[in-house]
Design a protein around this motif. Structure first.
Motif: not given
Length: 570
Positions: A482-492, A494-505
Motif C-alpha cells: 500500500i505504501l509503495r503504491s502511494k510512492g512512500i517507502n515501506p516502514t523498516q 531494526l531487528f538484531d542490527g538489520q533493518w527489515v520490513p514491518a507494518p506501517r506503524n
C-alpha cells in the motif's frame, strides 16, 4: 513520656517488635542497595526510601548502628594497632600503624597454615624457585605450617623438603583437578586460618597476615586479601565487583564501600586468607582445574553469603597470575555457569562460539544468546531472500512484538512469525534450495484460497533450523504494498542490527494486536498452557523458576522494561 507517631495501643508488644525487626531488615537491605547502585533513577528513589525509613526508625527509636550492614567487632587473635601520625613513617612510609601489646595476641605461626599448589612439569623452575619461596615464608613467619601439593612427577623433588618439621609434601597425578587437590589440602589444616597461596612468587612482610586477621575478626568477614604486584612491578588493588546476568559474567575492578582502609569486594585474583572451618564448608569445585576455578569459587560464595570478602590493599602479594583467553580451557566453567561472554576489567572480552547445543527451551528460563541468535539468523536469511527476489515480507505476531520492545527476538520466544504477500507465493517457493544450502529445511503447506477483495489469499510455509521453526503466512494485501503504491517507502524496523520490513506503524500494530500493557512482559502462550495466541495476556510476572539462584531464571527479571536485558554493570 515520649510521644509516638502511631497508635501503639492498637498493636501488641509482639506486633511492634515484629514491625521493628522488619524495618531494621528492610533498612539494611536498602542501605546496602544504595551503596551499590549506579543508575541515576534508582539512586534517586533509594534516597527517598531511605529518608522515609529514617523517619520510621526515629519513631521506633532504632539506633543507626542497628541497621548498619557493616557490623564491627573486636579482634580476638591479634593485638590492636594504633596510628602514630602522618610524619611517623617519613620519608618512605613503610610504617605508620603499629601493633600494640596485648595479653591475647597469638603468633601468626599458631594461627595460619600456608598452602601452595605446584605443577611439577616445570621441574627446573620448581627446583630453583620453591626452596627460596619456602625460606621466605619461614623467614617472615617462623615455623609456620606449610602444605605443598605437587602435581606430576616426584622425581628430583623430595630432596627439596628434607628436615623441615613444619612442612608437609603431598603428591598428586598431573591429571587430577586443582579443585580436588585444594579440598584435600584444606582438610589437613588444623589452624584457625588458611592461606591459599595461589600463583605466589615471592613472600615477605608485605603479606601482612596480622592485618588481614585483625580485619577479618573486626569486620566479621570470612575471607581477606590484598593487592597484587607482578614480576614486572605492575600493582593492582585486587578488588573486583561482579555481575552475572544475560549470560555474561563481568568482573570490573573497583569498589562501592570500604571500612578500616579495606574494600568490600565480590572477587579477587590475589592469594587470600580464609577461616579454615569456612573453607571446609564452601569447597572448591573438584571438576574444575586452573582456569575458572577462582571465578567459580567466588561466584558460589557470593551466591550463598553476604560480605564474605574484603581486600586491604596495604597488604600486597607478589604473584605471577595471568588470565587465560583459551576458550577450551574455560569450557568446564562456561558449561557449569551457562555463560556466553566473560568480561574481566581491562582484559579482552572472551566470547564463546555457538558450537554446541544451547537451545534448551524450558519454561521459566531466558533463552541462551546462541539459541536466540539461531532464530535471528534464520529470520534475517528469509528477509534477505525476500529482498533479493523483490518480494514483500513483513514481521508479524510475537516476532514483531519482540522487535518493537527489544529490537530483537523476545528472550522467551518459542517460534518465529512472518507474513508475505500471497501474490509472491510462487516466488517464495524458490527458497527451498537456498535454504537447504544454508542448513535449513522447508515445509510447504499450501493453503491458497479465493478470494478477498478479488485477490487470492493464504498460503503457508514453515522454515526450520536445528532448533526453530518460522511460520510464514500469506496475506492478500500488506502495508508495504500500500505504501509503495502511494510512492512512500515501506516502514523498516531494526531487528538484531538489520533493518527489515514491518507494518506501517509497528507500535500501533503491536498495541492493537495484543491489547493492554504490551510493554510489560508476558510469557509465550505455549508456556502458559494456552491453546493459541488469541488470548488476553496477563503481564508483569514470570513463571516461578524451578532452580534457585540461576542467573537465567526469568523470575529474576522485572516484569517490565527492556534495559535489564541489555548489558549490565556490576
Amino acid at each position: 513520656m515520649r510521644s509516638v507517631g502511631f497508635n501503639e495501643c492498637a498493636a501488641t508488644s509482639e506486633e511492634i517488635l515484629t514491625i521493628r525487626n522488619s524495618i531494621i531488615k528492610v533498612s539494611k537491605a536498602i542501605m546496602e542497595a544504595k551503596a551499590h547502585v549506579r543508575g541515576f533513577k534508582t539512586d534517586h528513589f533509594l534516597k527517598e526510601a531511605i529518608a522515609e525509613f529514617d523517619h520510621l526508625r526515629n519513631m521506633l527509636e532504632i539506633r543507626p548502628e542497628e541497621v548498619a550492614f557493616q557490623q564491627k567487632r573486636e579482634a580476638m587473635s591479634v593485638c590492636p594497632e594504633e596510628y602514630k601520625g602522618s610524619t611517623y613513617g617519613y620519608p618512605f612510609f613503610d610504617k605508620g600503624f603499629e601493633m600494640t601489646n596485648c595479653s591475647f595476641g597469638k603468633k601468626v605461626s599458631k594461627l595460619v597454615t600456608v598452602t601452595l599448589l605446584i605443577n611439577a612439569k616445570k621441574i627446573n623452575h620448581l627446583r630453583q624457585h620453591l626452596p627460596t619461596l619456602l625460606k621466605q615464608v619461614m623467614d617472615t613467619y617462623g615455623n609456620i605450617p606449610i602444605i605443598v601439593a605437587v602435581k606430576g612427577s616426584k622425581e628430583n623433588v623430595d630432596d627439596l623438603f628434607r628436615e623441615r618439621q613444619n612442612l608437609k609434601l603431598r603428591y598428586f597425578l598431573s591429571t587430577e583437578n586443582d579443585g580436588k587437590i585444594l579440598n584435600k589440602l584444606i582438610y589437613e589444616v588444623e589452624t584457625k586460618f588458611l592461606f591459599i597461596g595461589r600463583d605466589i612468587e615471592h613472600f615477605d612482610n608485605d603479606t601482612r597476615f596480622e592485618r588481614l586477621i585483625r580485619e577479618m575478626e573486626r569486620q566479621d568477614v570470612k575471607i581477606a586479601s590484598g593487592a597484587s604486584r607482578d614480576s614486572d612491578g605492575r600493582w593492582t588493588k585486587g578488588c573486583y565487583q561482579r555481575a552475572l546476568k544475560n549470560f555474561t559474567l563481568i568482573l570490573e575492578e573497583g569498589y562501592d564501600s570500604s571500612s578500616h582502609e579495606c574494600l568490600y569486594c565480590d572477587h579477587t585474583y590475589s592469594p587470600f586468607l580464609i577461616y579454615t572451618e569456612f573453607a571446609k564448608s564452601v569447597k572448591f569445585d573438584g571438576n574444575l582445574n586452573d582456569v575458572g576455578i577462582i571465578e567459580d569459587y567466588f561466584l558460589t560464595l557470593m551466591n550463598n553469603h553476604e560480605h564474605q570478602l574484603i581486600v586491604c590493599p596495604d597488604a600486597m602479594f607478589h604473584v605471577d597470575n595471568t588470565i587465560s583467553n583459551d576458550i577450551q580451557l574455560w569450557r568446564p566453567f562456561v558449561k557449569k555457569w551457562n555463560v556466553h561472554q566473560i568480561k574481566i576489567s581491562s582484559f579482552p572480552t572472551i566470547t564463546f562460539p555457538c558450537d554446541y547445543n544451547h537451545c534448551s527451551k524450558i519454561t521459566g528460563f531466558v533463552l541462551h544468546p546462541c539459541c536466540l541468535q539461531e532464530l535471528s539468523d534464520l529470520i534475517k536469511f528469509i528477509f534477505n531472500f525476500c529482498k533479493e527476489q523483490k518480494m514483500i515480507c513483513e514481521l508479524q505476531e510475537g516476532t514483531l512484538l519482540g522487535t518493537v520492545k527489544f529490537g530483537k527476538v523476545l528472550p522467551w520466544e518459542r517460534d518465529g512469525d512472518l507474513t508475505f504477500l500471497t501474490a509472491n507465493y510462487s516466488v517464495l517457493q524458490n527458497i527451498v534450495d537456498p535454504a537447504r544450502r544454508a542448513g535449513y529445511r522447508v515445509t510447504d503447506s499450501g493453503g491458497l484460497w479465493c478470494c478477498v477483495d478479488n485477490r487470492t489469499a493464504g498460503g503457508t510455509m514453515q522454515i526450520h533450523s536445528a532448533s526453530w521453526e518460522v511460520q510464514l503466512y500469506g496475506q492478500h494485501l500488506m502495508d508495504s504494498e500500500i505504501l509503495r503504491s502511494k510512492g512512500i517507502n515501506p516502514t523498516q524496523i531494526l531487528f538484531d542490527g538489520q533493518w527489515v520490513p514491518a507494518p506501517r506503524n509497528p507500535g500501533l500494530h503491536a498495541r492493537n494486536r495484543y491489547g493492554y500493557d504490551i510493554y510489560a512482559h508476558a510469557q509465550h502462550w505455549m508456556d502458559l498452557g494456552k491453546k493459541d495466541s488469541w488470548l488476553k495476556y496477563e503481564t508483569r510476572r514470570f513463571t516461578k523458576c524451578r532452580e534457585k539462584r540461576r542467573h537465567d531464571c526469568l523470575d529474576q527479571f522485572n516484569g517490565d522494561g527492556n534495559m535489564q536485558f541489555k548489558m549490565i554493570v556490576p
